[in-house]
Write a protein that holds these residues in place. Structure first.
Motif, PDB file in Angstrom:
ATOM      1  N   GLY A 191      51.180  54.368  38.164  1.00  0.00           N
ATOM      2  CA  GLY A 191      52.606  54.801  38.477  1.00  0.00           C
ATOM      3  C   GLY A 191      53.177  55.499  37.336  1.00  0.00           C
ATOM      4  N   ARG A 192      52.717  55.141  36.048  1.00  0.00           N
ATOM      5  CA  ARG A 192      53.279  56.045  35.318  1.00  0.00           C
ATOM      6  C   ARG A 192      52.592  56.917  35.302  1.00  0.00           C
ATOM      7  NH1 ARG A 192      50.083  51.726  31.872  1.00  0.00           N
ATOM      8  NH2 ARG A 192      51.585  49.504  31.821  1.00  0.00           N
ATOM      9  N   LEU A 193      51.691  57.947  35.288  1.00  0.00           N
ATOM     10  CA  LEU A 193      51.315  58.605  35.950  1.00  0.00           C
ATOM     11  C   LEU A 193      51.941  59.917  36.973  1.00  0.00           C
ATOM     12  CD1 LEU A 193      47.316  59.476  35.642  1.00  0.00           C
ATOM     13  CD2 LEU A 193      49.001  60.424  33.610  1.00  0.00           C
ATOM     14  N   ALA A 194      52.568  59.080  37.971  1.00  0.00           N
ATOM     15  CA  ALA A 194      53.640  59.637  38.398  1.00  0.00           C
ATOM     16  C   ALA A 194      55.357  60.075  37.635  1.00  0.00           C
ATOM     17  CB  ALA A 194      53.928  58.913  39.548  1.00  0.00           C
ATOM     18  N   LEU A 195      55.530  59.053  37.100  1.00  0.00           N
ATOM     19  CA  LEU A 195      57.024  58.783  36.521  1.00  0.00           C
ATOM     20  C   LEU A 195      57.402  59.611  35.330  1.00  0.00           C
ATOM     21  CD1 LEU A 195      57.997  54.923  36.590  1.00  0.00           C
ATOM     22  CD2 LEU A 195      59.078  57.141  37.097  1.00  0.00           C
ATOM     23  N   GLU A 196      55.396  59.983  34.765  1.00  0.00           N
ATOM     24  CA  GLU A 196      55.767  61.182  33.882  1.00  0.00           C
ATOM     25  C   GLU A 196      55.523  62.469  33.879  1.00  0.00           C
ATOM     26  OE1 GLU A 196      51.883  62.287  31.074  1.00  0.00           O
ATOM     27  OE2 GLU A 196      52.129  60.634  30.360  1.00  0.00           O
ATOM     28  N   LYS A 197      55.148  62.997  35.323  1.00  0.00           N
ATOM     29  CA  LYS A 197      54.963  63.935  35.672  1.00  0.00           C
ATOM     30  C   LYS A 197      56.630  64.178  36.054  1.00  0.00           C
ATOM     31  CE  LYS A 197      50.197  64.651  37.435  1.00  0.00           C
ATOM     32  NZ  LYS A 197      49.610  65.093  38.642  1.00  0.00           N
ATOM     33  N   GLN A 198      57.591  63.033  37.046  1.00  0.00           N
ATOM     34  CA  GLN A 198      58.879  63.698  37.211  1.00  0.00           C
ATOM     35  C   GLN A 198      59.903  63.650  36.594  1.00  0.00           C
ATOM     36  OE1 GLN A 198      58.943  60.126  40.019  1.00  0.00           O
ATOM     37  NE2 GLN A 198      57.888  60.801  41.707  1.00  0.00           N
ATOM     38  N   LEU A 199      59.374  63.072  35.474  1.00  0.00           N
ATOM     39  CA  LEU A 199      60.515  62.326  34.657  1.00  0.00           C
ATOM     40  C   LEU A 199      60.289  62.668  32.776  1.00  0.00           C
ATOM     41  CD1 LEU A 199      61.400  59.301  34.945  1.00  0.00           C
ATOM     42  CD2 LEU A 199      63.049  61.179  35.931  1.00  0.00           C
ATOM     43  N   PRO A 200      60.276  64.338  32.747  1.00  0.00           N
ATOM     44  CA  PRO A 200      59.711  64.874  31.183  1.00  0.00           C
ATOM     45  C   PRO A 200      60.362  64.440  30.138  1.00  0.00           C
ATOM     46  CG  PRO A 200      60.896  66.051  32.377  1.00  0.00           C
ATOM     47  CD  PRO A 200      60.797  65.629  33.294  1.00  0.00           C
ATOM     48  N   LEU A 201      59.746  63.679  28.842  1.00  0.00           N
ATOM     49  CA  LEU A 201      60.364  63.938  28.277  1.00  0.00           C
ATOM     50  C   LEU A 201      61.179  64.935  27.121  1.00  0.00           C
ATOM     51  CD1 LEU A 201      60.475  61.121  25.781  1.00  0.00           C
ATOM     52  CD2 LEU A 201      59.194  61.443  24.892  1.00  0.00           C
ATOM     53  N   ILE A 202      62.360  63.937  27.088  1.00  0.00           N
ATOM     54  CA  ILE A 202      63.441  65.620  26.122  1.00  0.00           C
ATOM     55  C   ILE A 202      63.589  64.876  24.645  1.00  0.00           C
ATOM     56  CG2 ILE A 202      65.640  67.018  26.936  1.00  0.00           C
ATOM     57  CD1 ILE A 202      65.058  66.309  30.115  1.00  0.00           C
ATOM     58  N   ARG A 203      63.388  65.779  23.753  1.00  0.00           N
ATOM     59  CA  ARG A 203      63.818  64.910  23.089  1.00  0.00           C
ATOM     60  C   ARG A 203      64.808  65.994  21.774  1.00  0.00           C
ATOM     61  NH1 ARG A 203      59.828  61.653  19.478  1.00  0.00           N
ATOM     62  NH2 ARG A 203      59.081  59.998  21.125  1.00  0.00           N
ATOM     63  N   ALA A 204      65.941  66.153  21.777  1.00  0.00           N
ATOM     64  CA  ALA A 204      66.670  66.791  20.740  1.00  0.00           C
ATOM     65  C   ALA A 204      65.564  67.024  19.383  1.00  0.00           C
ATOM     66  CB  ALA A 204      67.729  66.795  20.207  1.00  0.00           C
ATOM     67  N   GLU A 205      66.020  68.061  18.605  1.00  0.00           N
ATOM     68  CA  GLU A 205      65.380  68.400  17.757  1.00  0.00           C
ATOM     69  C   GLU A 205      66.419  68.732  16.419  1.00  0.00           C
ATOM     70  OE1 GLU A 205      64.352  72.804  17.245  1.00  0.00           O
ATOM     71  OE2 GLU A 205      63.768  73.199  19.479  1.00  0.00           O
ATOM     72  N   LYS A 206      64.620  68.005  15.743  1.00  0.00           N
ATOM     73  CA  LYS A 206      66.428  67.560  14.280  1.00  0.00           C
ATOM     74  C   LYS A 206      66.945  68.406  13.862  1.00  0.00           C
ATOM     75  CE  LYS A 206      62.469  64.465  12.915  1.00  0.00           C
ATOM     76  NZ  LYS A 206      62.024  63.487  12.011  1.00  0.00           N
ATOM     77  N   PHE A 207      68.086  68.214  13.415  1.00  0.00           N
ATOM     78  CA  PHE A 207      69.093  68.852  12.446  1.00  0.00           C
ATOM     79  C   PHE A 207      68.501  69.690  10.963  1.00  0.00           C
ATOM     80  CE2 PHE A 207      71.900  66.266  15.139  1.00  0.00           C
ATOM     81  CZ  PHE A 207      72.176  66.836  15.958  1.00  0.00           C
ATOM     82  N   VAL A 208      68.962  70.443  10.950  1.00  0.00           N
ATOM     83  CA  VAL A 208      68.288  71.052   9.209  1.00  0.00           C
ATOM     84  C   VAL A 208      69.736  70.712   9.116  1.00  0.00           C
ATOM     85  CG1 VAL A 208      68.023  73.527   8.794  1.00  0.00           C
ATOM     86  CG2 VAL A 208      67.403  73.099  11.220  1.00  0.00           C
ATOM     87  N   ARG A 209      70.092  70.542   7.805  1.00  0.00           N
ATOM     88  CA  ARG A 209      70.612  70.222   6.995  1.00  0.00           C
ATOM     89  C   ARG A 209      70.906  71.171   5.606  1.00  0.00           C
ATOM     90  NH1 ARG A 209      70.554  63.581   5.234  1.00  0.00           N
ATOM     91  NH2 ARG A 209      70.142  63.255   7.523  1.00  0.00           N
TER      92      ARG A 209
END
Length: 135
Positions: free
Chosen positions: A114-132
């Motif tokens: 179940g975890r692997l199926a959710l991982e394929k269906q819902l990829p992790l999306i993260r924003a890149e860190k801001f450059v100060r």
């Protein structure tokens, strides 16, 4: 433009007793339909391939090695299941009493699948860190 001779009723050339028309080769509608179907059937006939004269033989050694067909049985209670057997994700077949994973101590990991199926269906999306900006 139709001429009088085209609509003139003539006795059917098929000899059925009905009247035919010149458009249908002096045949009534029934005989004309039958002749068209016969012509189509003659066109569709294809020569059948000749059966081969070589007869496949099996050696007695190979026949002795083949296992006999086993009846399907429940993996837990060994009851005959036949057509009503339930196949599990662990790869075995069970009767109605042992079809649930809790009943036959299933070795398949449902949580991980179940975890692997959710991982394929819902990829992790993260924003890149801001450059100060240095000011």
């Amino acid at each position: 433009m139709m001429h009088a001779y085209e609509t003139e009723a003539l006795p059917c050339a098929g000899g059925c007793g009905l009247f035919g028309t010149r458009q249908n080769n002096n045949l009534c509608s029934l005989c004309y339909k039958k002749s068209v179907l016969e012509q189509l059937a003659a066109l569709k006939l294809e020569p059948k391939p000749e059966p081969s004269t070589v007869v496949p033989t099996t050696s007695p050694i190979i026949a002795a090695v083949e296992e006999p067909v086993r009846k399907q049985r429940c993996e837990t209670c060994h009851r005959k299941v036949g057509v009503t057997g339930f196949s599990c994700k662990c790869g075995h077949i069970f009767c109605g009493s042992h079809r649930y994973p809790e009943e036959h101590s299933c070795s398949f990991d449902y949580k991980l699948s179940g975890r692997l199926a959710l991982e394929k269906q819902l990829p992790l999306i993260r924003a890149e860190k801001f450059v100060r900006f240095q000011s």
